[in-house]
Design an enzyme around this catalytic site. Structure first.
Site, PDB file in Angstrom:
ATOM      1  N   HIS A   1     -34.992 -20.090  12.318  1.00  0.00           N
ATOM      2  CA  HIS A   1     -34.700 -20.688  13.626  1.00  0.00           C
ATOM      3  C   HIS A   1     -34.521 -19.672  14.743  1.00  0.00           C
ATOM      4  CE1 HIS A   1     -33.168 -24.789  11.854  1.00  0.00           C
ATOM      5  NE2 HIS A   1     -34.335 -24.395  11.352  1.00  0.00           N
TER       6      HIS A   1
ATOM      7  N   TYR B  87     -28.004 -31.074  25.096  1.00  0.00           N
ATOM      8  CA  TYR B  87     -28.815 -31.969  24.260  1.00  0.00           C
ATOM      9  C   TYR B  87     -28.154 -32.296  22.920  1.00  0.00           C
ATOM     10  CZ  TYR B  87     -32.082 -31.700  27.963  1.00  0.00           C
ATOM     11  OH  TYR B  87     -32.643 -31.828  29.219  1.00  0.00           O
TER      12      TYR B  87
ATOM     13  N   GLU C  64     -37.772 -33.719  17.896  1.00  0.00           N
ATOM     14  CA  GLU C  64     -37.555 -34.201  19.258  1.00  0.00           C
ATOM     15  C   GLU C  64     -38.574 -33.669  20.247  1.00  0.00           C
ATOM     16  OE1 GLU C  64     -32.640 -34.256  18.874  1.00  0.00           O
ATOM     17  OE2 GLU C  64     -33.598 -33.187  20.540  1.00  0.00           O
TER      18      GLU C  64
ATOM     19  N   TYR D 101     -29.598 -31.636   5.708  1.00  0.00           N
ATOM     20  CA  TYR D 101     -30.419 -31.635   4.505  1.00  0.00           C
ATOM     21  C   TYR D 101     -29.620 -32.047   3.273  1.00  0.00           C
ATOM     22  CZ  TYR D 101     -34.160 -29.387   7.108  1.00  0.00           C
ATOM     23  OH  TYR D 101     -35.156 -29.109   8.016  1.00  0.00           O
TER      24      TYR D 101
ATOM     25  N   GLN E 221     -38.875 -16.995   8.590  1.00  0.00           N
ATOM     26  CA  GLN E 221     -39.497 -17.447   9.832  1.00  0.00           C
ATOM     27  C   GLN E 221     -39.616 -16.322  10.856  1.00  0.00           C
ATOM     28  OE1 GLN E 221     -37.389 -20.937  11.268  1.00  0.00           O
ATOM     29  NE2 GLN E 221     -37.500 -21.925   9.269  1.00  0.00           N
TER      30      GLN E 221
END
Length: 365
Positions: A146, A248, A238, A259, A81
């Site tokens: 991430h 949060y 979300e 997962y 990513q």
């Protein structure tokens, strides 16, 4: 949103929202050009765009699709990513020419993390100069997932940076780390004295909110409220109303599970944590967020638009003050990486991956 309304909204989303097919979409789509794994875009005052490609290229693109490479981009750690990420203009760009880039950078011992650099863009020479790194994820860790690293300025000139938890879970709750947080900085990377955790010093002084997983979209509504979408684990994507100093909850709570199938307690079990305004199960893999303020789509003023990666959708969200709900979603047939509003009021989209197209959406004739 009341608990009853929130539960009803989640039940609707669990059942799966109706998705408008190609023949039912209220917009026409024009293909402008294509890129190799594009990630983000930003409009210059003259109507041209800056577009980033994950592999490390920054491109200057006119509205006819003609591309020109920009030299001087920092070296990126490309893979998974990671790579070149977001691009944003300084609020005074018209006077100072300053732009901001986020990207993954390598560290010692096979570690890596996101960074943010600022530089002056010379469009005549096609180059960046005076490149300076103003922020880094702490600590650098293994893996290439991430990063988050979306960039957004507010009307006061503060820079907000989303920072993913790098698939390491616990850092999202660790105030000795700036992973799994949304950060607020001055435009030079220095720390505002009125940040909620400023008195703690260190990276905690950067933090605006915490307990996030991988926040990839961030936008202000017309009333100055900050919204962010983030990817959940297995279920539980979300949309959050981001409030100063709030936690949060991730990874202590989520409306999804690990997962592996291992349970994560839902938000309702821990009311001390801020709960999302919308959750998605099945997931849409939200990549970006724009809140529309133009006149071309008059009926959509004030609505949010979220790009869906795994969902291959464009999701429209309606806001009512501090509440939000999914209004409709449009099948796009490709993973949508970025959504922005153009200076002409059109919606501009970037598809994900090799050959990802730049699309311009205007009202259907």
């Amino acid at each position: 949103m009341t608990a009853l309304r929130r539960a009803a909204a989640v039940l609707v989303l669990l059942a799966g929202a109706a998705c408008a097919g190609a023949d039912d979409r209220p917009f026409a789509i024009a293909e402008v050009t294509s890129f190799d794994r594009p990630w983000a875009m930003a409009f210059l005052p003259d109507g041209r765009l800056l577009v980033t490609e994950k592999g490390g290229r920054l491109l200057l693109v006119n509205q006819q699709g003609e591309q020109r490479g920009i030299d001087g981009v920092p070296e990126v750690d490309y893979g998974g990513q990671g790579g070149l990420g977001d691009v944003a203009l300084h609020p005074d760009y018209a006077d100072n020419g300053v732009v901001y880039l986020s990207y993954a950078e390598a560290g010692p011992g096979n570690t890596r993390g996101a960074a943010v650099a600022r530089a002056v863009l010379d469009t005549d020479r096609g180059a960046l100069r005076d490149v300076e790194v103003i922020w880094r994820q702490v600590p650098k860790v293994s893996g290439r997932g991430h990063y988050g690293h979306r960039l957004l300025f507010d009307e006061q000139g503060f820079l907000f940076v989303t920072s993913g938890e790098r698939q390491k879970f616990d850092p999202a709750q660790d105030m000795a780390s700036n992973l799994g947080k949304i950060l607020r900085l001055h435009d030079d990377g220095s720390l505002p004295a009125d940040n909620p955790f400023a008195a703690r010093g260190g990276v905690a002084a950067e933090v605006w909110s915490l307990g996030h997983r991988n926040p990839l979209g961030i936008a202000f509504d017309a009333d100055g409220r900050l919204w962010s979408n983030e990817m959940g684990p297995a279920g539980g994507d979300e949309l959050n109303l981001v409030v100063r100093g709030e936690n949060y909850g991730y990874p202590l709570v989520s409306n999804g599970n690990h997962y592996s199938g291992r349970d994560i307690p839902d938000h309702a079990t821990r009311p001390e944590f801020a709960a999302p305004e919308i959750t998605w199960t099945p997931v849409i893999s939200p990549s970006s967020l724009a809140i529309y303020d133009g006149e071309l789509f008059a009926d959509w003023q004030g609505d949010g638009f979220i790009g869906g990666l795994s969902g291959e959708t464009l999701v429209r969200v309606e806001f009512d003050g501090t509440e939000a709900r999914e209004a409709e979603r449009f099948a796009m047939g490709e993973r949508i990486r970025a959504v922005v509003e153009g200076p002409d009021g059109a919606l501009w989209l970037l598809e994900d991956g090799a050959g990802g197209r730049l699309l311009r959406l205007t009202p259907a004739p």
